[in-house]
Design a protein around this motif. Structure first.
Motif, PDB file in Angstrom:
ATOM      1  N   ARG A 297       0.215 -10.775   8.922  1.00  0.00           N
ATOM      2  CA  ARG A 297       0.797  -9.615   8.232  1.00  0.00           C
ATOM      3  C   ARG A 297       0.762  -9.829   6.728  1.00  0.00           C
TER       4      ARG A 297
ATOM      5  N   ASP B 110     -12.146  -3.988   1.708  1.00  0.00           N
ATOM      6  CA  ASP B 110     -12.491  -5.410   1.741  1.00  0.00           C
ATOM      7  C   ASP B 110     -13.315  -5.814   0.522  1.00  0.00           C
TER       8      ASP B 110
ATOM      9  N   THR C   1      -4.727  -0.188   1.387  1.00  0.00           N
ATOM     10  CA  THR C   1      -4.089  -1.277   2.134  1.00  0.00           C
ATOM     11  C   THR C   1      -2.746  -0.798   2.680  1.00  0.00           C
TER      12      THR C   1
ATOM     13  N   LEU D 297       1.619  -3.625   9.556  1.00  0.00           N
ATOM     14  CA  LEU D 297       1.742  -4.146  10.918  1.00  0.00           C
ATOM     15  C   LEU D 297       3.204  -4.377  11.263  1.00  0.00           C
TER      16      LEU D 297
ATOM     17  N   THR E 264      -3.264   1.793   5.604  1.00  0.00           N
ATOM     18  CA  THR E 264      -3.935   1.466   6.861  1.00  0.00           C
ATOM     19  C   THR E 264      -3.644   0.078   7.422  1.00  0.00           C
ATOM     20  N   ARG E 265      -3.024  -0.822   6.659  1.00  0.00           N
ATOM     21  CA  ARG E 265      -2.950  -2.211   7.098  1.00  0.00           C
ATOM     22  C   ARG E 265      -1.541  -2.729   7.326  1.00  0.00           C
TER      23      ARG E 265
ATOM     24  N   GLU F 226      -4.212  -9.175  -0.737  1.00  0.00           N
ATOM     25  CA  GLU F 226      -3.875  -9.153   0.690  1.00  0.00           C
ATOM     26  C   GLU F 226      -3.541 -10.544   1.237  1.00  0.00           C
TER      27      GLU F 226
END
Length: 244
Positions: free
Chosen positions: A145, A233, A132, A138, A135-136, A194
C-alpha cells in the motif's frame, strides 16, 4: 465526519468522491460557483454548495486550490472555530503560479499558505499524483500500500488528517511539524514516487531543498522526454530516477 472540499480539480474531485464513498458527509465548493462542479465529483454522495458558508460547522476543510491563493479565503475562515482542521494539498510550481518571493527566500510552502489563510494547516495528499490517488488506493493492511506523508503542528489535527488519508486508500505517515513539510514538496525523493510506509521515512530524510528545487525546475524538460502519452508508471519512474 462533516467535511468540505474547496476546489474541484483532479485532487479535489478525487477526495470528494473517495471521502463521500467512505461514508463521510462531504460538501464541495468552488470559487467559480456550483456550476463549475462536474457531476462525476458528486457521484458517491458529495453535495455541491456555494462557497460562502461552506466552511461552517465542519470537522475538517480540505483546500484543493492552486498554491498562493489561500489569502483569498482568509475572510471566509475568519469566524471558523480553531478546532476545525484545515488541510492543505497544494504544491508550489513557479511555472504555474509565478515566482513567489516569500517561498523563493526560504518560506516553507504550507507555512506560507497558513500565513495567507490566517490559521494553522496540516499538509497532506500533495505528494501523490492525482492519478495515483484516483486509481491506486487499497484497503488498510494490503501489502505494498502506498504511503502519504502528513505534516502539521497539532497532534490532534494530524490525527484527523491521517484518518482521512487512510479512508482514501493510503497509509498515512506522520511526517512531523509543518516546518518540515518541505521534505514532501516537489520534487524531493518522497514526492510522487509511490513509496510504502517502510520506504517513505528514508526518502523524507534524504530531501535536500536546493537539489529538490533544481529537480522541480527541470521537470518540464524531463517530462517532455516521456513522449506524448506517458503513463503513471512512466512519471513515477522519472521522479525516482532523479534521486538515484
Amino acid at each position: 465526519m462533516k467535511l468540505t472540499v474547496i476546489g474541484v480539480g483532479a485532487i479535489g474531485g478525487n477526495l470528494a468522491r473517495k471521502l463521500s464513498g467512505a461514508g463521510h458527509d462531504v460538501e464541495v465548493a468552488d470559487a467559480r460557483g456550483r456550476q463549475a462542479i462536474a457531476p462525476d465529483v458528486l457521484e458517491t454522495g458529495a453535495r455541491a454548495v456555494p462557497l460562502e458558508g461552506s466552511v461552517q460547522g465542519k470537522d475538517a476543510v480540505i483546500l484543493a486550490i492552486p498554491f498562493g491563493v489561500a489569502g483569498q479565503l482568509a475572510d471566509l475562515f475568519a469566524s471558523v472555530p480553531a478546532e476545525t482542521v484545515v488541510i492543505d494539498t497544494s504544491n508550489y510550481y513557479p511555472h504555474l503560479s509565478g515566482r513567489i518571493e516569500a517561498v523563493e527566500n526560504g518560506a516553507v510552502e504550507s507555512a506560507h499558505t497558513s500565513e495567507l489563510l490566517g490559521r494553522p494547516v496540516v499538509k497532506a495528499w500533495n505528494a501523490a499524483l492525482a492519478e495515483t490517488q484516483r486509481t491506486r488506493g487499497l484497503p488498510a493492511g494490503t501489502p505494498g500500500r502506498i504511503a502519504i506523508p502528513v505534516a502539521g503542528d497539532s497532534d490532534e489535527a494530524k490525527r484527523v488528517a491521517m484518518s482521512l488519508v487512510d479512508d482514501t486508500g493510503f497509509d498515512p505517515y506522520d511526517a512531523g511539524a509543518l516546518a518540515d513539510s518541505w521534505r514532501q514538496q516537489p520534487m524531493g525523493p518522497a514526492y510522487c514516487t509511490e513509496l510504502t510506509l517502510d520506504e517513505l521515512p528514508a526518502a523524507l530524510a534524504a530531501a535536500d531543498r536546493d537539489k529538490d528545487a533544481a529537480v522541480r525546475d527541470s521537470m518540464m524538460e524531463r517530462f517532455a522526454t516521456l513522449g506524448a502519452n506517458p503513463t503513471v508508471d512512466d512519471v513515477v519512474e522519472m521522479n525516482r530516477a532523479a534521486h538515484r
